[in-house]
Scaffold this motif. Structure first.
Motif, PDB file in Angstrom:
ATOM      1  N   HIS A  45     -15.885  12.165  16.413  1.00 54.97           N
ATOM      2  CA  HIS A  45     -14.437  12.059  16.645  1.00 54.97           C
ATOM      3  C   HIS A  45     -14.068  10.662  17.138  1.00 54.97           C
ATOM      4  CE1 HIS A  45     -10.575  14.193  17.475  1.00 54.97           C
ATOM      5  NE2 HIS A  45     -10.421  13.253  18.369  1.00 54.97           N
ATOM      6  N   SER A  46     -15.047   9.931  17.667  1.00 53.70           N
ATOM      7  CA  SER A  46     -14.734   8.652  18.314  1.00 53.70           C
ATOM      8  C   SER A  46     -14.748   7.491  17.328  1.00 53.70           C
ATOM      9  CB  SER A  46     -15.747   8.386  19.423  1.00 53.70           C
ATOM     10  OG  SER A  46     -17.029   8.281  18.863  1.00 53.70           O
ATOM     11  N   GLY A  47     -14.047   6.418  17.681  1.00 52.86           N
ATOM     12  CA  GLY A  47     -13.927   5.251  16.819  1.00 52.86           C
ATOM     13  C   GLY A  47     -15.103   4.291  16.946  1.00 52.86           C
ATOM     14  N   LEU A  48     -15.054   3.258  16.134  1.00 53.22           N
ATOM     15  CA  LEU A  48     -16.132   2.270  16.068  1.00 53.22           C
ATOM     16  C   LEU A  48     -15.575   0.870  16.307  1.00 53.22           C
ATOM     17  CD1 LEU A  48     -18.192   2.979  12.823  1.00 53.22           C
ATOM     18  CD2 LEU A  48     -19.088   2.846  15.142  1.00 53.22           C
ATOM     19  N   LEU A  49     -16.352   0.049  17.002  1.00 56.31           N
ATOM     20  CA  LEU A  49     -16.010  -1.367  17.118  1.00 56.31           C
ATOM     21  C   LEU A  49     -17.023  -2.170  16.318  1.00 56.31           C
ATOM     22  CD1 LEU A  49     -15.336  -2.284  20.858  1.00 56.31           C
ATOM     23  CD2 LEU A  49     -13.673  -1.958  19.029  1.00 56.31           C
ATOM     24  N   SER A  50     -16.530  -3.076  15.479  1.00 53.75           N
ATOM     25  CA  SER A  50     -17.470  -3.969  14.806  1.00 53.75           C
ATOM     26  C   SER A  50     -17.119  -5.397  15.194  1.00 53.75           C
ATOM     27  CB  SER A  50     -17.367  -3.861  13.290  1.00 53.75           C
ATOM     28  OG  SER A  50     -16.950  -2.596  12.918  1.00 53.75           O
ATOM     29  N   PRO A  51     -18.139  -6.202  15.445  1.00 56.27           N
ATOM     30  CA  PRO A  51     -17.868  -7.584  15.831  1.00 56.27           C
ATOM     31  C   PRO A  51     -17.372  -8.414  14.650  1.00 56.27           C
ATOM     32  CG  PRO A  51     -20.231  -7.197  15.688  1.00 56.27           C
ATOM     33  CD  PRO A  51     -19.565  -5.890  15.430  1.00 56.27           C
ATOM     34  N   ILE A  52     -16.475  -9.360  14.938  1.00 51.34           N
ATOM     35  CA  ILE A  52     -16.049 -10.334  13.943  1.00 51.34           C
ATOM     36  C   ILE A  52     -16.358 -11.698  14.566  1.00 51.34           C
ATOM     37  CG2 ILE A  52     -14.127 -11.216  12.576  1.00 51.34           C
ATOM     38  CD1 ILE A  52     -12.520  -8.800  13.582  1.00 51.34           C
ATOM     39  N   TYR A  53     -16.992 -12.546  13.790  1.00 52.90           N
ATOM     40  CA  TYR A  53     -17.300 -13.872  14.331  1.00 52.90           C
ATOM     41  C   TYR A  53     -16.339 -14.872  13.725  1.00 52.90           C
ATOM     42  CZ  TYR A  53     -21.385 -11.245  15.632  1.00 52.90           C
ATOM     43  OH  TYR A  53     -22.200 -10.289  16.144  1.00 52.90           O
ATOM     44  N   SER A  54     -15.676 -15.647  14.564  1.00 55.55           N
ATOM     45  CA  SER A  54     -14.707 -16.605  14.036  1.00 55.55           C
ATOM     46  C   SER A  54     -14.870 -17.939  14.742  1.00 55.55           C
ATOM     47  CB  SER A  54     -13.292 -16.092  14.250  1.00 55.55           C
ATOM     48  OG  SER A  54     -12.852 -16.440  15.544  1.00 55.55           O
ATOM     49  N   VAL A  55     -14.105 -18.941  14.275  1.00 55.26           N
ATOM     50  CA  VAL A  55     -14.179 -20.256  14.910  1.00 55.26           C
ATOM     51  C   VAL A  55     -13.727 -20.209  16.360  1.00 55.26           C
ATOM     52  CG1 VAL A  55     -14.054 -21.766  12.927  1.00 55.26           C
ATOM     53  CG2 VAL A  55     -11.961 -20.747  13.813  1.00 55.26           C
ATOM     54  N   ASP A  56     -12.894 -19.207  16.699  1.00 57.76           N
ATOM     55  CA  ASP A  56     -12.427 -19.091  18.075  1.00 57.76           C
ATOM     56  C   ASP A  56     -13.338 -18.199  18.904  1.00 57.76           C
ATOM     57  OD1 ASP A  56     -10.282 -20.735  17.646  1.00 57.76           O
ATOM     58  OD2 ASP A  56      -8.968 -19.104  16.997  1.00 57.76           O
ATOM     59  N   GLY A  57     -14.525 -17.913  18.405  1.00 54.71           N
ATOM     60  CA  GLY A  57     -15.436 -17.054  19.135  1.00 54.71           C
ATOM     61  C   GLY A  57     -15.485 -15.669  18.524  1.00 54.71           C
ATOM     62  N   GLN A  58     -15.998 -14.711  19.321  1.00 53.14           N
ATOM     63  CA  GLN A  58     -16.185 -13.372  18.782  1.00 53.14           C
ATOM     64  C   GLN A  58     -15.019 -12.447  19.124  1.00 53.14           C
ATOM     65  OE1 GLN A  58     -19.796 -11.258  20.031  1.00 53.14           O
ATOM     66  NE2 GLN A  58     -18.639  -9.438  19.504  1.00 53.14           N
ATOM     67  N   PHE A  59     -14.662 -11.595  18.168  1.00 54.80           N
ATOM     68  CA  PHE A  59     -13.660 -10.557  18.404  1.00 54.80           C
ATOM     69  C   PHE A  59     -14.249  -9.221  17.972  1.00 54.80           C
ATOM     70  CE2 PHE A  59     -11.315 -14.411  17.270  1.00 54.80           C
ATOM     71  CZ  PHE A  59     -10.531 -14.546  18.401  1.00 54.80           C
ATOM     72  N   TYR A  60     -13.475  -8.154  18.195  1.00 53.32           N
ATOM     73  CA  TYR A  60     -13.882  -6.860  17.671  1.00 53.32           C
ATOM     74  C   TYR A  60     -12.769  -6.268  16.828  1.00 53.32           C
ATOM     75  CZ  TYR A  60     -17.804  -6.757  20.903  1.00 53.32           C
ATOM     76  OH  TYR A  60     -18.960  -7.030  21.571  1.00 53.32           O
TER      77      TYR A  60
END
Lengths: 146, 453
Positions: free
Chosen positions: B356-371
């Motif tokens: 039932h729960s959601g997922l976070l996936s990392p995104i790597y960008s020039v400004d650092g990491q996001f999810y």
């Protein structure tokens, strides 16, 4: 007549949110129905939203210099997913460093964008009209195809 | 001094349960509770007996009466939308929240093969959606046309683009095979989901049309009211008790059954803003605060062997699972069987909540990491309330394998509570008690019961 639907957002992993809000406000005030997807928008998110809202134009912003990678294959992807015809615009600081405006413009026109706005300093009021013309041209094309 | 009495009955596929609740001066109490096995040949029988017994116990002559049912497979639905992460997803959520069993969902253009699949499913209701208001019309028009050309015969609820409404109505009412209900769009704007109206229409359809074929007409005639689908009644109950500031907790209800497990969650902020101090971005349609999911492969009897595969055990758990799959009425007899039952129940609970729960996936960008977040953030959940027959006897714990590359947004440190007397379906079905009185009873009586109390 229903308002023309447009989708806008900042592509890739770019977090510049301000210009996008100005565009949203401007096009909404000038007779368009705007779906603003905000920042960090992927190609498929633009396309998903455009399909669902029946948008006739996608206005892509990119301010952090990586538009080339982010927009690679955008037009092809639209066609592949059934968004054809669709008006595609891009504007912002598209590439890193100082580049000849004409070269950058050609590069993105070759990628399939209908208009390229570099650097991002155009008069918006002109754009509202140009956008309407481009959308009408597409409608004309689709009628003829049928 | 105010006084009222309420009889709530729930017909399940194995047991029919009923309760008499009394309200004295805005104070709700459980007065009597009964339970009889459901007769598969006549699902109304146990319900009628319970009704008579509880009516005799009632002090007054006119207790409020209501009943729900999940017998005979409940409410079978098919959901149709356009884009998988927008209207198709919302159509699914709407069907589930109305208490339906989702038998299929379709995006983009329906093909002839899809229509044959729907024909075989033979759903009670087809929910047809697609397009924001003023948005895309091509898909819903074409899909309505495909349905009208098929051999499908069903109730169709339309909740798509408002601009296409009259055209869709024309197409679908041109033949006799559909009973049509027209609703407001479930996605009037891309960031504004709205499933409330469609939910109440689905429930109304269920009460008016669908119940007829489910052997409940005798219960309806004697009790003098229409049945509600059990999960839909639970969903509305959760909504009713979650609107009060003084009970502002994020929580989830997990109803563990023999064959399936339902999970309902209430989360005020389903999209988190930060993870480890790093910004999180959502995608697709806005997550809803209250949602229901159904796991068709998680259950303590018919599906217990599936659960075994998740548990590292060499002490005979698998033999026990085989035993209860064969004898679904089996109840643990000794300490060892209780231990097995607890293991199965814990893993059913953990797995249902995890899915039932959601997922976070990392995104790597020039400004650092996001999810990027997909699905619902359940990390803020304080209570997991377990319901179902197992809640009466099992001890449970949750264990989440949260993954490394992707992060599962499971509850951080939930307290597990039990609906010991299996009151929830009965409490849910009664309508004549104010939301506030219900909420007080729920938060103070049901949730306050400690583990094992």
């Amino acid at each position: 007549m229903d308002k023309m639907q447009v989708v806008l957002g900042v592509i890739g992993s770019d977090c510049h949110a301000v210009g996008n809000k100005i565009l949203d406000r401007f096009f909404s005030d000038n007779g368009y129905s705007v779906t603003n997807l905000g920042v960090m928008v992927s190609q498929d998110e633009f396309i998903d939203a455009a399909i669902e809202t029946g948008a006739e134009a996608i206005l892509v912003s990119s301010l952090y210099g990586h538009a080339e990678i982010d927009c690679e294959g955008f037009r092809e992807r639209c066609i592949e997913r059934g968004l054809d015809p669709i008006v595609l615009y891009i504007g912002g600081n598209l590439v890193v460093g100082k580049n000849d405006r004409a070269i950058v413009e050609k590069q993105f026109l070759d990628m399939g964008f209908d208009r390229v706005f570099v650097p991002p300093n155009t008069e918006l009021i002109d754009q509202a009209e140009i956008l309407q013309e481009d959308i009408l041209k597409n409608r004309d094309l689709s009628t003829r195809a049928i | 001094m105010s006084f009222s009495e309420h009889i709530g009955i729930d017909i399940g596929s194995t047991f029919t349960k009923g309760a008499l609740f009394t309200v004295h001066d805005d104070h709700l109490e459980l007065t009597e509770r009964l339970e009889y096995p459901t007769d598969r040949g006549d699902v109304s029988a146990a319900c009628v007996s319970i009704f008579h017994r509880l009516s005799e116990s009632a002090q007054g002559d006119s207790p409020e009466i209501a009943f729900s049912s999940s017998a005979h497979g409940g409410l079978n639905m098919v959901a149709i939308g356009i884009v998988p992460r927008y209207t198709e997803k919302l159509a699914r959520e709407a069907a589930l929240s109305a208490g339906a069993k989702l038998c299929g969902s379709f995006g983009y253009y329906l093909t002839e093969e899809d229509c044959r699949t729907i024909e075989n499913i033979n759903p009670d209701i087809i929910l047809l959606t697609g397009g924001t208001d003023g948005g895309n019309m091509e898909y819903v028009l074409k899909n309505a046309h495909m349905l009208s050309q098929s051999e499908i015969s069903s109730v169709v609820v339309y909740a798509g683009n408002r601009s296409a409404k009259s055209e869709v109505e024309k197409i679908l009412s041109s033949s006799e095979q559909f009973t049509l209900y027209m609703c407001e769009n479930i996605l009037p704007q891309i960031d504004e989901p709205s499933i409330k109206e469609v939910r109440s229409v689905i429930k109304e359809v269920f009460m008016n049309q669908i119940m007829k074929g489910k052997g409940l007409s005798r219960a309806r005639d004697i009790l003098g009211c229409e049945p509600i689908p059990t999960p839909g009644s639970l969903f509305s109950f959760i909504e009713r008790i979650s609107t009060f500031d003084e009970y502002e907790h994020d929580w989830a209800l997990v109803d563990i059954g023999g064959a399936t497990t339902d999970c309902y969650s209430v989360v005020k902020e389903p999209l988190r803003s930060l993870y480890d101090g790093v910004p999180v971005f959502g995608s697709g349609v806005k997550e809803l605060q209250i949602t229901r999911s159904v796991e068709g492969d998680i259950g303590l009897r018919l599906n217990s062997l599936n659960l075994c595969e998740l548990i590292d055990d060499d002490t005979g758990l698998k033999d026990y699972a085989e035993l209860v799959t064969e004898h679904i009425e089996h109840i643990p007899q000794n300490a060892e069987q209780h231990r097995f039952e607890n293991l199965l129940a814990s893993s059913a609970l953990s797995l249902a909540v995890k899915r039932h729960s959601g997922l976070l996936s990392p995104i790597y960008s020039v400004d650092g990491q996001f999810y990027r977040q997909l699905g619902k953030d359940l990390s803020t959940i304080e209570f997991l309330l377990v319901s179902g027959g197992v809640a009466r006897r099992a001890e449970m714990e949750v264990f989440f394998d949260t993954g490394k590359k992707q992060i599962r947004l499971v509850p951080d440190s939930p307290v597990i509570k039990f609906d010991k007397d299996y009151q929830l379906p009965l409490l849910s079905v009664i309508q004549g008690v104010s939301d506030k009185v219900l909420a007080e009873y729920f938060w103070n009586q049901i949730l306050s019961k400690e583990k094992g109390a």
